[in-house]
Design an enzyme around this catalytic site. Structure first.
Site: not given
Ligand code: NAD
Ligand code: GLY
Length: 361
Positions: A123, A145, A187, A229, A244, A248, A251, A268
């Protein structure tokens, strides 16, 4: 290299620091200030493990932590509940207790999944973000998130769960493939359009030189994005007050595109870039926005796509958009730009979106 800077996400008892310019090796020392026990579970993927796990682990061990590891498969298509279960089993094996932190080492996929596991295992156990992609540094690691995708839609299962700390080591960008750097720029550009005209102008000044930001500029950019942010999240942590939601921008359509293509075709940020362009055009058609050309030029200069969805029926995309978390009473609500640095959220009729989509193809 700039000196390490600290920002606070102010959320009363859930407040936490973001260290911009931290060093991965120093994670153990920074963690020592938190009220956590000595066993930690690091969640990562094979690529990031290869580059950075030994550095992180050495620093943690030096600071007296016992380090266990959980390696998730790589890619958005694996951001699913099965991965969460894998983390739970690793947590049991590592004998985590309620004060043992889970550390996410990687991009947004690892961060969202590790965060959701941390929110729910026993939890809730402490959670620390060590983002290694530009996208995760400027967005995903901040704000709490967490969650996973379903085949029906992106991020449909999750929890708001704030980390205890975010440690950003910009030197990890040196191994990031160029496509992933561009992905993160989507972003970054988003923040300029939704909140900060001056920041948009700053990005334009770099774009005018037809190059990506330098290492120093990236540190400035990461700090600025995290500050924006943090300010938004402080006002509306759980996206309930209409503040907030602006983050998006791009998105609703971007997520639909990712879902319709099985989470494989677009990164993404690429999908968000296409979504921002569509929202800018929609807003232009409604005579609310007159800077679509500047948005398009910026996205193109940083190598991002400005259209997409060819071959996917508009109706299918709209039906996925209708599962978006912003939908109210079955009506699409979309973040629309009003000027550079200012957006609004508006209900947009389905046929308006369909018309804009038809124009794309
Ligand atoms: P990802 O996590 O898939 O990473 C992209 C690629 O880069 C992967 O293949 C990873 O192995 C590689 N990688 C990571 N760090 C590296 C490094 N330093 N050197 C070499 N390779 C590296 O993609 P992302 O773009 O980081 O994240 C996308 C995700 O984030 C989506 O699922 C999206 O929904 C989520 N997201 C969440 C929020 C939130 O507020 N929680 C906000 C925006 C996006
Ligand atoms: N990426 C949108 C949020 O964190 O609210």
């Amino acid at each position: 290299m700039n000196a390490m800077k600290k920002l606070i996400v102010s959320l009363k008892e859930r407040s936490y620091p973001i260290f911009v310019g931290a060093s991965i090796e120093n994670t153990g020392a920074l963690l020592a200030k938190e009220n956590v026990t000595r066993g930690v579970l690091v969640v990562t993927n094979p690529t990031v493990k290869r580059h950075y796990f030994s550095k992180l682990s050495a620093g943690l061990t030096r600071a007296g932590y016992t380090v266990a590891l959980c390696v998730l498969p790589e890619g958005e298509q694996y951001k699913r509940l099965a991965g969460i279960e894998k983390i739970y089993h690793a947590a049991v094996k590592a004998k985590l207790d309620r004060r043992s932190p889970i550390i996410a080492l990687g991009g947004g996929v690892v961060g969202d999944m590790a965060g959701f596991a941390a929110a729910t295992y026993l939890r809730g156990v402490p959670f620390v973000q060590v983002p290694t992609t530009l996208l995760a540094m400027v967005d995903a690691s901040v704000g709490g998130k967490t969650g996973v995708d379903l085949k029906e839609g992106k991020n449909l299962v999750g929890a708001f769960y704030q980390p205890k700390a975010v440690l950003i080591d910009p030197s990890t960008l040196s191994t990031l493939p160029p496509r992933q750097l561009r992905n993160g720029m989507a972003e970054v550009i988003k923040y300029g359009i939704v909140k900060d005209r001056q920041f948009f102008r700053y990005l334009q000044s770099i774009a005018a030189q037809k190059r990506m930001p330098s290492r120093g500029e990236f540190e400035t950019i990461i700090y600025r994005c995290c500050a924006i942010k943090a300010a938004v999240v402080r006002k509306d942590e759980r996206e309930e007050k209409g503040v907030r939601e602006i983050l998006n921008f791009g998105h609703t359509f971007g997520h639909a595109l990712e879902t319709a293509t099985g989470y494989r075709k677009y990164c993404h940020g690429e999908a968000v870039a296409i979504g921002m362009m569509l929202a800018a055009k929609l807003s232009g058609q409604m005579n609310l926005f007159h800077d679509t050309a500047a948005v398009e030029e910026m996205l193109r200069t940083f190598g991002l796509p400005v259209s997409g969805g060819k071959g996917i029926p508009g109706k299918k995309l709209v039906s996925i958009m209708l599962k978006d978390k912003k939908v109210r009473h079955g009506r699409l609500r979309i973040v629309l730009p009003l000027s550079l640095g200012r957006v609004t959220v508006k209900e947009v009729p389905e046929n308006g979106v369909l018309a804009a989509l038809a124009e794309e193809k």
